[in-house]
Design an enzyme around this catalytic site. Structure first.
Site, PDB file in Angstrom:
ATOM      1  N   CYS A  30       0.853  -1.193   0.000  1.00 57.39           N
ATOM      2  CA  CYS A  30       0.000   0.000   0.000  1.00 57.39           C
ATOM      3  C   CYS A  30       0.890   1.245   0.000  1.00 57.39           C
ATOM      4  O   CYS A  30       1.603   1.505   0.980  1.00 57.39           O
ATOM      5  CB  CYS A  30      -0.929  -0.011   1.217  1.00 57.39           C
ATOM      6  N   CYS A  44      -0.050   3.683   2.813  1.00 63.37           N
ATOM      7  CA  CYS A  44       0.422   3.229   4.122  1.00 63.37           C
ATOM      8  C   CYS A  44       1.901   3.551   4.303  1.00 63.37           C
ATOM      9  O   CYS A  44       2.330   3.984   5.371  1.00 63.37           O
ATOM     10  CB  CYS A  44       0.193   1.728   4.278  1.00 63.37           C
TER      11      CYS A  44
END
Length: 267
Positions: free
Chosen positions: A123, A126
């Protein structure tokens, strides 16, 4: 005269251990098969010229020193690389290993505010947000940050209804789950506002609640997880009120309208 020169050559010959020997050892002869002992000659073409013969390692084979340095360099080049979600971790940050670990960590937190951070190694949002979360954790050492790797615990995240990343949930003491939301590096203000709202010191009137009842039941029903619903779960506020209303002359504390609205929005 030729015999005297040959004898002087043999006297000057060094053994592999550095000891002078009048006769070459079989090991020396085996490794230096190209060396020939000829009578002394005064010719200019004579290369040996009565000098000392020093036997080294065979051609094409590295010495022990070179082997040691090569192995050291190979060992240094194969060091384990630190993953991006492992960088900058602080003592109040922990990666969750299982559903049982999550439930136990929340129960053991007591009145401490707990932030559960759901992330994935692939991600991009993230990864970009991680340094700021570490910075916030450093400024708030009394807050516990629990990290859950979505790729390793996909089944558990599905049972907890986590379908977007990065995702956060706040828990505290007897109140249990306070809020849940998703934010990115661009919307970090949402995280800071939630932290400022729930970080104030509070004293719970009961044990830590941990996961919600529906969360515990969902984890226990997941066949991919080795998680058992606790035989003696922490009673929820409604259950405590029903048990104590007729026995203890204590008032029942209820949540205000804002807290109820926040809890409903978090679910």
């Amino acid at each position: 005269m030729a015999a005297a020169a040959a004898s002087s050559v043999q006297r000057d010959l060094l053994s592999p251990c550095g000891i002078r020997s009048s006769r070459p050892s079989p090991a020396v002869l085996g490794r230096s098969s190209s060396v020939k002992f000829e009578p002394w000659s005064s010719s200019r073409d004579n290369v040996f010229r009565g000098g000392k013969l020093v036997v080294g390692s065979p051609r094409g084979m590295p010495s022990k020193g070179h082997l040691a340095s090569g192995s050291t360099q190979m060992g240094l080049s194969f060091k384990k690389a630190i993953k991006w979600w492992e960088k900058g971790l602080l003592p109040n940050m922990k990666e969750i290993e299982s559903a049982e670990d999550l439930a136990t960590s929340l129960l053991n937190a007591g009145d401490q505010l707990v932030v559960v951070d759901f992330f994935s190694p692939g991600c991009g949002g993230c990864r970009a947000l991680h340094p700021k979360i570490c910075q916030i954790a450093g400024l708030n050492p009394d807050v516990s940050f629990l990290q859950i790797n979505y790729e390793q615990h996909e089944s558990m995240c599905y049972s907890l209804h986590v379908h977007v990343l990065p995702f956060f949930r706040f828990y505290r003491g007897a109140q249990g789950r306070l809020c849940s939301f998703s934010c990115t590096n661009a919307t970090i203000k949402k995280f800071k506002d939630a932290l400022a709202k729930h970080i104030t010191d509070r004293c719970s009137l009961g044990p830590a609640r941990g996961l919600e009842k529906e969360e515990l039941l969902a984890l226990a029903a997941n066949k991919d997880l080795s998680f058992d619903y606790p035989s003696n779960p922490v009673p929820f506020p409604d259950e405590v009120a029903e048990r104590t209303a007729s026995t203890l002359p204590m008032p029942v504390f209820t949540q205000d309208a804002d807290s109820k609205a926040l809890a409903v929005a978090g679910r």
